[in-house]
Design a protein around this motif. Structure first.
Motif, mmCIF file in Angstrom:
data_model
loop_
_atom_site.group_PDB
_atom_site.id
_atom_site.type_symbol
_atom_site.label_atom_id
_atom_site.label_comp_id
_atom_site.label_asym_id
_atom_site.label_seq_id
_atom_site.Cartn_x
_atom_site.Cartn_y
_atom_site.Cartn_z
ATOM 1 N N ALA A 95 0.825 -1.202 0.000
ATOM 2 C CA ALA A 95 0.000 0.000 0.000
ATOM 3 C C ALA A 95 0.862 1.257 0.000
ATOM 4 C CB ALA A 95 -0.925 -0.008 1.203
ATOM 5 N N GLU A 96 1.953 1.206 0.747
ATOM 6 C CA GLU A 96 2.823 2.398 0.821
ATOM 7 C C GLU A 96 3.820 2.462 -0.321
ATOM 8 O OE1 GLU A 96 4.864 3.505 4.309
ATOM 9 O OE2 GLU A 96 3.085 3.416 5.584
ATOM 10 N N GLY A 97 4.162 1.317 -0.857
ATOM 11 C CA GLY A 97 5.113 1.279 -1.953
ATOM 12 C C GLY A 97 6.549 1.465 -1.480
ATOM 13 N N VAL A 98 7.454 1.646 -2.455
ATOM 14 C CA VAL A 98 8.877 1.766 -2.169
ATOM 15 C C VAL A 98 9.146 3.045 -1.380
ATOM 16 C CG1 VAL A 98 11.160 1.987 -3.220
ATOM 17 C CG2 VAL A 98 9.439 0.483 -4.263
ATOM 18 N N ALA A 123 -1.668 -5.501 -10.459
ATOM 19 C CA ALA A 123 -1.100 -4.290 -11.074
ATOM 20 C C ALA A 123 -0.259 -3.512 -10.068
ATOM 21 C CB ALA A 123 -2.221 -3.414 -11.630
ATOM 22 N N VAL A 124 -0.727 -3.456 -8.813
ATOM 23 C CA VAL A 124 0.036 -2.759 -7.773
ATOM 24 C C VAL A 124 1.371 -3.473 -7.565
ATOM 25 C CG1 VAL A 124 0.099 -2.156 -5.328
ATOM 26 C CG2 VAL A 124 -2.049 -1.966 -6.613
ATOM 27 N N TYR A 125 1.295 -4.781 -7.465
ATOM 28 C CA TYR A 125 2.497 -5.595 -7.284
ATOM 29 C C TYR A 125 3.472 -5.374 -8.441
ATOM 30 C CZ TYR A 125 5.277 -9.931 -7.426
ATOM 31 O OH TYR A 125 6.291 -10.837 -7.504
ATOM 32 N N ASP A 126 2.970 -5.427 -9.664
ATOM 33 C CA ASP A 126 3.831 -5.269 -10.838
ATOM 34 C C ASP A 126 4.535 -3.916 -10.839
ATOM 35 O OD1 ASP A 126 3.258 -7.783 -11.778
ATOM 36 O OD2 ASP A 126 1.737 -7.127 -13.237
ATOM 37 N N GLU A 168 9.526 -0.794 -10.261
ATOM 38 C CA GLU A 168 10.242 0.325 -9.661
ATOM 39 C C GLU A 168 11.450 -0.152 -8.853
ATOM 40 O OE1 GLU A 168 7.898 2.742 -6.991
ATOM 41 O OE2 GLU A 168 9.658 3.923 -6.390
ATOM 42 N N TYR A 169 11.239 -1.171 -8.038
ATOM 43 C CA TYR A 169 12.330 -1.587 -7.156
ATOM 44 C C TYR A 169 13.410 -2.369 -7.910
ATOM 45 C CZ TYR A 169 14.582 -2.424 -2.719
ATOM 46 O OH TYR A 169 15.483 -2.432 -1.694
ATOM 47 N N LEU A 199 17.390 -1.667 -7.782
ATOM 48 C CA LEU A 199 18.386 -2.685 -7.429
ATOM 49 C C LEU A 199 19.436 -2.848 -8.516
ATOM 50 C CD1 LEU A 199 16.311 -5.530 -5.721
ATOM 51 C CD2 LEU A 199 17.831 -3.862 -4.639
ATOM 52 N N GLU A 200 18.998 -2.673 -9.746
ATOM 53 C CA GLU A 200 19.942 -2.816 -10.834
ATOM 54 C C GLU A 200 21.065 -1.784 -10.703
ATOM 55 O OE1 GLU A 200 18.040 -3.682 -14.652
ATOM 56 O OE2 GLU A 200 19.724 -2.588 -15.556
ATOM 57 N N GLN A 201 20.678 -0.576 -10.293
ATOM 58 C CA GLN A 201 21.664 0.490 -10.107
ATOM 59 C C GLN A 201 22.706 0.129 -9.063
ATOM 60 O OE1 GLN A 201 18.625 3.745 -9.485
ATOM 61 N NE2 GLN A 201 20.479 4.927 -9.939
ATOM 62 N N VAL A 202 22.300 -0.589 -8.034
ATOM 63 C CA VAL A 202 23.260 -0.911 -6.984
ATOM 64 C C VAL A 202 23.865 -2.296 -7.188
ATOM 65 C CG1 VAL A 202 22.095 0.587 -5.331
ATOM 66 C CG2 VAL A 202 21.554 -1.842 -5.325
#
Ligand SMILES: Nc1nc2c(ncn2[C@@H]2O[C@H](COP(=O)(O)OP(=O)(O)OP(=O)(O)O)[C@@H](O)[C@H]2O)c(=O)[nH]1
Ligand SMILES: [Mg+2]
Length: 611
Positions: free
Chosen positions: A131-134, A168-171, A176-177, A181-184
């Motif tokens: 619900a809150e997201g990242v 859809a929320v999960y996707d 986004e996350y 993660l790819e960046q790090v």
């Protein structure tokens, strides 16, 4: 292969001898870490008998709604009776193996435990509230996990019930996350939509999330691979202490420490860094075990050496036959900063790596990232709280370490300011410093050194003094030579073994083949230091007078002479170089200066005060 477990299966035991895996659980506040753990415990039947019912009953009694998170508090109370816990430690078993889950209550504890090795985790669960997201800490914790070298991560998207189990929320969260993660540099093993409260996809599958085919949380845990034990890596044992046998005529020392990585055997040739001194393992004792012929990572051991060499806490024992550690005073590091005050240039910090403790300064801030957003700001002068930065650190003496990619345990450090851990990180690169060429020679010299059968402390006892190099410097017009010679006279009178050495005595003898040119200054200093090192090894208090020594000169001398055997004295009213002095003697009567110098040597324990 189906490893999913229905919630009410009978108690399952991991096969005997299966290795425990340590997992850290992280995530933004209130996203449901404790609930997920509580549910895992309940659904794998890992709770003590009656615990669940008891906590439920307690809630009812106090008319508050039951929370799975309460289970942890109830268990903590039980555990706390014997041991102190700084991070909640929860044990449970799956069918495959036992687990220890670390519910890190805050950044500092997590960081400290990970870096000091008190609680290493091989894998991480990161919880995000659907619900809150990242959120900020979702990112920050993800970054820390990467920085600490945890390569296995499962992302748990919790509270799916609050978003009506909407794929859809999960996707969106996954997209986004994942990008973050790819960046790090982390590729998560999976994302899992769950409801901790309802137990959906924790240990058993869920009708509510029938659109999801992937593993449950328990499946994901069981799918993590055990890291190869650090036994396979090069041998590294930070020296904790050196004990001497106390019996008369027994010159043996025991070198004690905990093996960080690798294996050592009796008869192995060991080299200690940063000094480069070598010897052979004569005998090996492990704590609480009988005498051993070999010892490996994780053991607390003590060994005796064939040749008696002088080493101290802070050195790292390594094997001659394996990869050498890095030895330098300049490190490129990745670190994160948790101090309220920003980390700034010019300020002195204490860096702890293994058992080494050195003064460190930030020489350069190469890149700063806000850990939560990973926006990078080039060329900043300070590292703010919660920032992650790439910096160059300058140490006031050389240490031995490894690069994170080579031997992770000896690459981790913490930074202490005002007696508290304020940050930590890993060594990315050992940078050359100005003393590199001098150090290479010193390492070879120490490797080839012919040890005497007489111990330094026996000489010290006999001469009733500690060997020391007293560098008396000052402006050209200062009477440093007068002071140095008078000190020699005074100490000699007192019965000390002392020698005055003027620079001139070296310049035209030992240095006869090199011209007095600025570009030769380092070589002049190196030779002076080598002469001093010999005399110190003979147990002598050596008083050297030289005009206008600089910090650079001192760095060279410190590379060739045990740094804590050196005292720097400035004679004269104003210090005209960048030298950091231990004592300044204002101009004036020589006799007075000598008295003050003598008192200083007594304070430092080089000579002793009469009873
Ligand atoms: N609706 C719903 N609420 C949940 C779920 N999981 C956890 N919660 C609620 O979220 C709140 C926080 O859960 P905790 O498990 O304490 O969260 P936490 O991450 O451990 O929190 P901190 O330790 O304080 O950071 C509690 O009120 C839980 O009941 C879920 O799946 N669905
Ligand atoms: Mg919690």
């Amino acid at each position: 292969m189906s490893t999913s477990i229905a919630p009410l299966e009978p108690r399952v035991a991991a096969p005997p001898g299966s290795q425990r895996m340590n997992i850290v659980i992280v995530g933004h506040v209130d996203h449901g870490k404790s609930t997920v753990i509580g549910r895992l415990l309940a659904d794998t039947h890992s709770l003590p008998d009656g615990k669940l019912e008891q906590v439920r009953a307690d809630c009812e009694l106090n008319s508050k709604p039951f929370e799975y998170a309460f289970l942890l508090d109830a268990l903590k109370d039980e555990q706390a009776q014997g041991i102190t816990i700084d991070a909640a430690r929860v044990f449970f078993r799956s069918r495959l193996r036992p687990y220890l889950i670390l519910d890190a209550p805050g950044h500092i504890e997590f960081l400290k435990n990970m870096i000091t090795g008190a609680a290493r985790a091989e894998a991480a669960l990161l919880v995000i509230d659907a619900a809150e997201g990242v959120q900020e800490n979702s990112r920050r914790h993800g970054y820390m996990v990467s920085l600490l070298g945890i390569h296995q991560l499962a992302v748990v998207v919790n509270k799916m019930d609050l978003v009506a189990w909407d794929q859809a929320v999960y996707d969106r969260i996954v997209a986004e996350y994942s990008a973050f993660l790819e960046q790090v540099g982390i590729r998560p093993s999976c994302f899992i939509p769950v409801s901790g409260r309802g137990g959906d996809n924790i240990a058993g599958r869920s009708e509510n999330l029938s659109w999801y085919q992937g593993p449950t949380v328990l499946d994901a845990l069981d799918a993590f691979r055990s890291e190869p034990a650090p036994v396979e890596q090069p041998f590294r044992m930070p020296v904790q202490d050196v004990y001497k046998f106390t019996k008369q005529g027994d010159d043996r020392r025991i070198v004690a420490g905990t093996i960080d990585s690798g294996t050592v055997r009796v008869g192995d040739e060991v080299i200690f860094y940063p000094s480069g001194k070598k010897s052979r393992v004569k005998s090996l004792e492990a704590f609480n075990r009988p005498a051993q012929s070999r010892a490996e990572a994780g053991w607390a051991v003590g060994f005796t050496l064939q040749e008696q060499i002088y080493i101290t806490r802070g050195e790292v024992a390594t094997l001659e036959s394996e990869a050498r550690p890095q030895v330098t005073t300049r490190l490129r590091v990745s670190l994160f900063w948790l101090g309220r005050e920003p980390m700034v240039k010019r300020k002195e910090y204490l860096l702890k790596l293994g058992t080494a403790r050195v003064t460190a300064r930030v020489e350069e801030v190469l890149r700063v990232m806000d850990a939560s957003s990973l926006e990078s700001a080039e060329q900043r002068n300070a590292v703010q709280r919660h920032d992650v930065a790439e910096c160059v650190l300058k140490l006031d003496r050389a240490i031995a370490c490894d690069l994170a990619e080579d031997v992770p345990s000896t690459s981790r450090f913490v930074i202490v300011d005002d007696f508290e851990i304020r940050g930590g990180g890993i060594v990315r690169e050992a940078l050359p410093d100005r003393q590199t060429s001098v150090r290479d020679r010193v390492l070879l010299r120490n490797y080839k050194w012919e040890p005497s059968i007489i111990q330094p402390e026996h000489r010290a006892e006999k001469y009733n003094q500690k060997a020391a190099l007293i560098l008396v410097t000052g402006e050209h017009e200062s009477d440093r030579k007068g002071v140095a010679k008078a000190l020699e006279g005074k100490l000699f009178e007192d019965g000390k073994v002392v020698y005055f050495l003027g620079i001139g005595s070296v310049l035209y003898g030992v240095d006869a083949d090199i011209a007095r040119k600025p570009e030769n200054r380092q070589e002049h200093m190196r030779r002076l230091a080598e002469v001093a090192n010999l005399m110190l090894d003979a147990g002598i208090i050596l008083v050297v007078a030289a005009a206008e020594l600089t910090q650079d000169d001192l760095e060279v001398i410190k590379t060739a002479v045990q740094p804590d055997w050196i005292e720097t004295i400035w004679a004269g009213d104003s210090i005209t170089t960048d030298l950091v002095c231990d004592l300044q003697l204002p101009g004036g009567a020589v006799a007075e200066a000598v008295d003050r110098l003598k008192a200083h040597l007594q304070d430092k324990g080089i000579i002793f005060r009469p009873w």
